[in-house]
Design a protein around this motif. Structure first.
Motif, mmCIF file in Angstrom:
data_model
loop_
_atom_site.group_PDB
_atom_site.id
_atom_site.type_symbol
_atom_site.label_atom_id
_atom_site.label_comp_id
_atom_site.label_asym_id
_atom_site.label_seq_id
_atom_site.Cartn_x
_atom_site.Cartn_y
_atom_site.Cartn_z
ATOM 1 N N MET A 66 32.862 35.524 51.711
ATOM 2 C CA MET A 66 33.443 34.780 50.597
ATOM 3 C C MET A 66 33.595 35.696 49.391
ATOM 4 S SD MET A 66 32.073 31.339 48.703
ATOM 5 C CE MET A 66 30.766 32.185 47.835
ATOM 6 N N ALA A 67 34.794 35.699 48.815
ATOM 7 C CA ALA A 67 35.059 36.550 47.660
ATOM 8 C C ALA A 67 34.268 36.072 46.450
ATOM 9 C CB ALA A 67 36.552 36.541 47.348
ATOM 10 N N ASN A 68 33.894 37.013 45.589
ATOM 11 C CA ASN A 68 33.218 36.663 44.349
ATOM 12 C C ASN A 68 33.954 37.288 43.181
ATOM 13 O OD1 ASN A 68 32.355 39.399 44.115
ATOM 14 N ND2 ASN A 68 30.599 38.941 45.440
ATOM 15 N N ILE A 69 33.384 37.114 41.993
ATOM 16 C CA ILE A 69 34.063 37.560 40.784
ATOM 17 C C ILE A 69 34.233 39.077 40.751
ATOM 18 C CG2 ILE A 69 31.979 37.774 39.375
ATOM 19 C CD1 ILE A 69 33.606 36.474 37.079
ATOM 20 N N TYR A 70 33.322 39.802 41.375
ATOM 21 C CA TYR A 70 33.451 41.257 41.435
ATOM 22 C C TYR A 70 34.669 41.656 42.257
ATOM 23 C CZ TYR A 70 29.147 42.642 39.108
ATOM 24 O OH TYR A 70 28.189 42.885 38.158
ATOM 25 N N LEU B 57 40.630 44.828 36.546
ATOM 26 C CA LEU B 57 40.189 44.347 35.238
ATOM 27 C C LEU B 57 38.663 44.339 35.195
ATOM 28 C CD1 LEU B 57 42.608 41.283 34.876
ATOM 29 C CD2 LEU B 57 42.733 43.412 33.548
ATOM 30 N N SER B 58 38.124 44.181 33.996
ATOM 31 C CA SER B 58 36.675 44.101 33.861
ATOM 32 C C SER B 58 36.176 42.740 34.348
ATOM 33 C CB SER B 58 36.253 44.304 32.404
ATOM 34 O OG SER B 58 36.672 43.211 31.613
ATOM 35 N N ILE B 59 34.900 42.706 34.720
ATOM 36 C CA ILE B 59 34.300 41.448 35.171
ATOM 37 C C ILE B 59 34.311 40.415 34.048
ATOM 38 C CG2 ILE B 59 32.157 40.401 36.018
ATOM 39 C CD1 ILE B 59 31.514 43.170 37.231
ATOM 40 N N ALA C 8 44.663 34.662 46.071
ATOM 41 C CA ALA C 8 44.897 35.462 47.274
ATOM 42 C C ALA C 8 43.594 35.790 47.990
ATOM 43 C CB ALA C 8 45.635 36.743 46.899
ATOM 44 N N LEU C 9 42.517 35.892 47.219
ATOM 45 C CA LEU C 9 41.213 36.217 47.806
ATOM 46 C C LEU C 9 40.411 34.978 48.197
ATOM 47 C CD1 LEU C 9 40.088 39.106 45.394
ATOM 48 C CD2 LEU C 9 40.898 39.336 47.749
ATOM 49 N N GLY C 10 40.909 33.816 47.836
ATOM 50 C CA GLY C 10 40.197 32.585 48.151
ATOM 51 C C GLY C 10 39.053 32.281 47.214
ATOM 52 N N TYR C 11 39.146 32.859 46.003
ATOM 53 C CA TYR C 11 38.096 32.630 45.008
ATOM 54 C C TYR C 11 38.510 31.494 44.088
ATOM 55 C CZ TYR C 11 34.933 33.498 41.063
ATOM 56 O OH TYR C 11 34.005 33.373 40.072
ATOM 57 N N ALA C 12 37.597 30.514 43.895
ATOM 58 C CA ALA C 12 37.945 29.311 43.135
ATOM 59 C C ALA C 12 37.295 29.263 41.764
ATOM 60 C CB ALA C 12 37.558 28.066 43.932
ATOM 61 N N GLY C 13 36.739 30.369 41.314
ATOM 62 C CA GLY C 13 36.203 30.379 39.944
ATOM 63 C C GLY C 13 34.765 29.982 39.829
#
Length: 334
Positions: free
Chosen positions: A1-5, A13-15, A42-47
């Motif tokens: 699962m993708a994360n903010i990093y 961009l910066s974290i 695109a990465l499946g990250y929902a915030g």
């Protein structure tokens, strides 16, 4: 699962910028916002988590090894944790604290109920005999130790200062001033930090051709009260050392109080030195000479190293040793 990093890296961009897009705490241009949202989609990250939801197991970082009592009074530990949280606050990870004294075996047996399928772990205050490591290795959980671990030394990732050097430099500071009878107020037996600093003190005495018995090494916990009791007992008798080296800020304040209560003055009668200073010892009266071992930076380095291990940006073991700085103040007789 993708994360903010992952999103920040893919968006270049910066974290913090990516974090602000999702939490709305700062104004972000519409162009940047659209770029972040498109990359995240695109990465499946929902915030991150929805408000009120529980963190998933792979969003948890376990913090092992410090006692609840230590967290209550140890400013050095507070500053180290501040460094960890400085890094983790802009990520999706949450910290699960498991204090020293917990039954690690039973915890791992209940890992499903306790969500201990961790993304990673941090161990602070490692002991000479530690039982966490085998569990982490068995579960294939990345972990970083704050302090030099005794076991698995070469294969374990850790962040530390050179505590042998700290002990050596602290004792040499007085030996260079022709003071060889020193009370060394060490930490608890069994901690690698205590054993390493003791080794450094003995190394300095050996270098000067002095027997170990020339100085006295006393083990206490890192609290003010225990240090006070130990120093009060020594200085109430016939033995009054001209210098005291303490391993923590609270120990050195306890030593200062005990010395005064025994009728001695610092620095006129007794010089004081702290091997791991904080703002408490630096602003005491008199201001204590000591070593800045940069606990906030240690925490930040630890968290950044763990995140690299979690993301598999680092495979081979990493041993980070941070430099320390001597700050001379008012507590040593000139």
């Amino acid at each position: 699962m993708a994360n903010i990093y992952d999103v920040a890296k893919a968006a270049n961009l910066s974290i913090s910028t990516v974090s602000y897009v999702f939490n709305g705490k700062r104004h972000i241009s519409e162009e940047v916002k659209a770029h972040v949202l498109e990359t995240a989609s695109a990465l499946g990250y929902a915030g991150g988590r929805k408000k009120g939801s529980k963190p998933q197991a792979n969003q948890l970082i376990g913090l092992f090894g410090s006692s609840i009592e230590n967290l209550g009074y140890n400013i050095y530990t507070h500053q180290t944790l501040m460094g960890i949280f400085n890094v983790l606050k802009n990520t999706d990870y949450h910290v699960l604290f498991i204090p020293d004294g917990s039954n690690a075996s039973s915890i791992w047996e209940q890992d499903t109920a306790l969500c201990l399928q961790l993304a990673g772990a941090v161990v602070i205050e490692p002991k000479e005999t530690e039982n966490y490591y085998s569990y982490f290795e068995e579960k294939k959980i990345p972990f970083v130790v704050i302090g030099r671990p005794e076991a698995h030394n070469l294969s374990t990732n850790y962040v530390d200062v050179d505590n042998v050097s700290l002990g050596y430099r602290s004792m040499k500071y007085f030996l260079d001033r022709k003071i060889s009878e020193v009370l060394f107020l060490n930490g608890p037996k069994g901690l690698t930090v205590s054993e390493d600093r003791k080794k450094g003190v003995l190394l300095a005495l050996e270098e000067y051709g002095l027997p170990a018995e020339k100085s006295m090494i006393v083990h206490t916990d890192f609290s003010l009260d225990r240090a006070y009791d130990a120093v009060r007992e020594i200085y109430s008798g016939s033995c009054a050392f001209p210098a005291v080296i303490a391993c923590s800020d609270l120990q050195v304040i306890g030593a200062l109080n005990a010395i005064r209560d025994c009728g001695y003055d610092c620095p006129r009668d007794v010089s004081l030195f702290c091997t791991s200073e904080t703002y408490m010892s630096a602003n005491a009266t008199p201001r204590i000479t000591g070593m800045d071992t940069k606990p906030v930076q240690i925490g930040e380095q630890t968290a950044n190293l763990l995140l690299k291990l979690i993301r598999k940006e680092l495979i081979n073991p990493s041993h980070i040793s941070l430099p320390s700085e001597l700050h001379e103040r008012d507590s040593v007789r000139s």
